[in-house]
Design a protein around this motif. Structure first.
Motif, PDB file in Angstrom:
ATOM      1  N   ALA A   1       0.833  -1.206   0.000  1.00 42.98           N
ATOM      2  CA  ALA A   1       0.000   0.000   0.000  1.00 42.98           C
ATOM      3  C   ALA A   1       0.868   1.257   0.000  1.00 42.98           C
ATOM      4  N   LEU A   2       1.916   1.263   0.804  1.00 46.02           N
ATOM      5  CA  LEU A   2       2.805   2.421   0.912  1.00 46.02           C
ATOM      6  C   LEU A   2       3.524   2.697  -0.406  1.00 46.02           C
ATOM      7  N   ASN A   3       3.951   1.640  -1.087  1.00 47.92           N
ATOM      8  CA  ASN A   3       4.715   1.794  -2.327  1.00 47.92           C
ATOM      9  C   ASN A   3       3.869   2.199  -3.522  1.00 47.92           C
ATOM     10  N   LEU A   4       2.587   1.832  -3.518  1.00 48.21           N
ATOM     11  CA  LEU A   4       1.736   2.129  -4.674  1.00 48.21           C
ATOM     12  C   LEU A   4       1.059   3.494  -4.617  1.00 48.21           C
ATOM     13  N   LYS A   5       1.079   4.161  -3.464  1.00 46.91           N
ATOM     14  CA  LYS A   5       0.349   5.432  -3.335  1.00 46.91           C
ATOM     15  C   LYS A   5       0.812   6.517  -4.319  1.00 46.91           C
TER      16      LYS A   5
END
Length: 317
Positions: free
Chosen positions: A202-206
């Protein structure tokens, strides 16, 4: 066309943050609020369109387009702490997802109205396809994705690319079997939600999500025909102001009737005060299948754009 990827990533990340069991509990809690409010907004939209001499079919579709609030704006402007941990975030996400399911049902009905034989078969296929896609996704995550994540977890780029492939692959598969990319992306996210790597993903795709969402709003503005504005300006402004005024009041009343506190009810009401990106999809599909005219299509689009702008300012400030 690339702008629609933003919505796909948004719903994928939303799915990643939702544990399947808590999602079912929230949907049960908000189902009646979503249905009552959606019907009320549809009747009001129908009445305003009828008073401006649109045809009955156009009035019905304009009314249907008023039923929903924006998943993009609602989730994007929700504080991260509220989205992940707070009761208000759970309620909002549940209501928006319920509306998304309703919107997909409306799109399927429009499809069946434009060609009754193909449309009805598509509707039947979709009813079977949804649980099949959920089961298939859960199976693939357990026996394919998680072993791959475990084996290559030292290589960040591998995790990143595999996740994008999973999200877009399931989204495309959903569209092929008669659902929508958005629902497919959400199922792809939900199926990964129980994985220990979910928060890292989730953190990497934001940043990627934010980039494509900018393109979504750019293409929305770029596709609007300004020459039609004089003929639809008055009904569009009236419809937008009525929706912006009415939605917070209705949501507040319905949430209060469910024993939610006053400040939370108003907060959610204002956050859901705009129209939805699904309104634009409804306008596009209805116009492309010649169920509504150009004026009715641009009325829906103009109302959505006005409510996006005003509602965003209300929520931010």
């Amino acid at each position: 066309q690339i702008s629609s990827i933003g919505i796909v990533f948004l719903l994928f990340l939303l799915g990643l943050d939702m544990q399947p069991q808590s999602l079912l509990n929230v949907l049960k809690q908000v189902a009646h609020i979503t249905l009552i409010s959606s019907l009320l907004f549809a009747f009001i939209g129908f009445g305003i369109a009828y008073s401006f001499n649109f045809t009955l079919i156009e009035c019905t579709i304009i009314g249907a387009a008023m039923m929903f609030s924006s998943t993009i704006i609602g989730i994007k402007l929700l504080p991260t702490t509220a989205l992940h941990h707070k009761h208000s975030g759970e309620l909002m996400v549940g209501m928006l997802l319920m509306q998304d399911f309703l919107a997909i049902a409306v799109l399927l009905v429009l499809l069946s109205a434009s060609s009754s034989e193909n449309g009805m078969s598509s509707l039947a296929i979709s009813i079977v396809a949804l649980p099949a896609l959920v089961a298939c996704s859960m199976f693939l995550v357990r026996y394919l994705l998680q072993p791959l994540f475990a084996r290559f977890d030292r290589i960040g780029e591998y995790i990143f690319l595999l996740t994008i492939g999973w999200c877009l692959g399931i989204a495309e598969l959903a569209e092929v079997i008669g659902l929508s990319k958005e629902i497919g992306a959400f199922i792809a996210g939900i199926s990964l939600a129980t994985s220990p790597i979910a928060q890292y993903i989730a953190l990497n795709l934001k940043p990627l999500r934010d980039f494509f969402l900018i393109l979504f709003f750019f293409s929305l503005g770029g596709g609007f025909d300004l020459s039609l504005l004089p003929s639809i300006a008055i009904p569009a402004i009236l419809l937008a102001l009525v929706m912006l005024s009415l939605k917070p009041v209705v949501y507040r009343y319905l949430l209060r009737s469910q024993s939610e506190n006053n400040s939370l009810s108003w907060d959610i009401g204002f956050r859901l005060g705009q129209n939805s990106e699904f309104s634009l999809l409804i306008a596009y599909m209805a116009f492309s299948t010649q169920l509504i005219g150009n004026d009715a299509s641009h009325l829906i689009q103009a109302t959505a754009i006005i409510t996006f702008l005003i509602s965003s300012y209300i929520v931010v400030f």
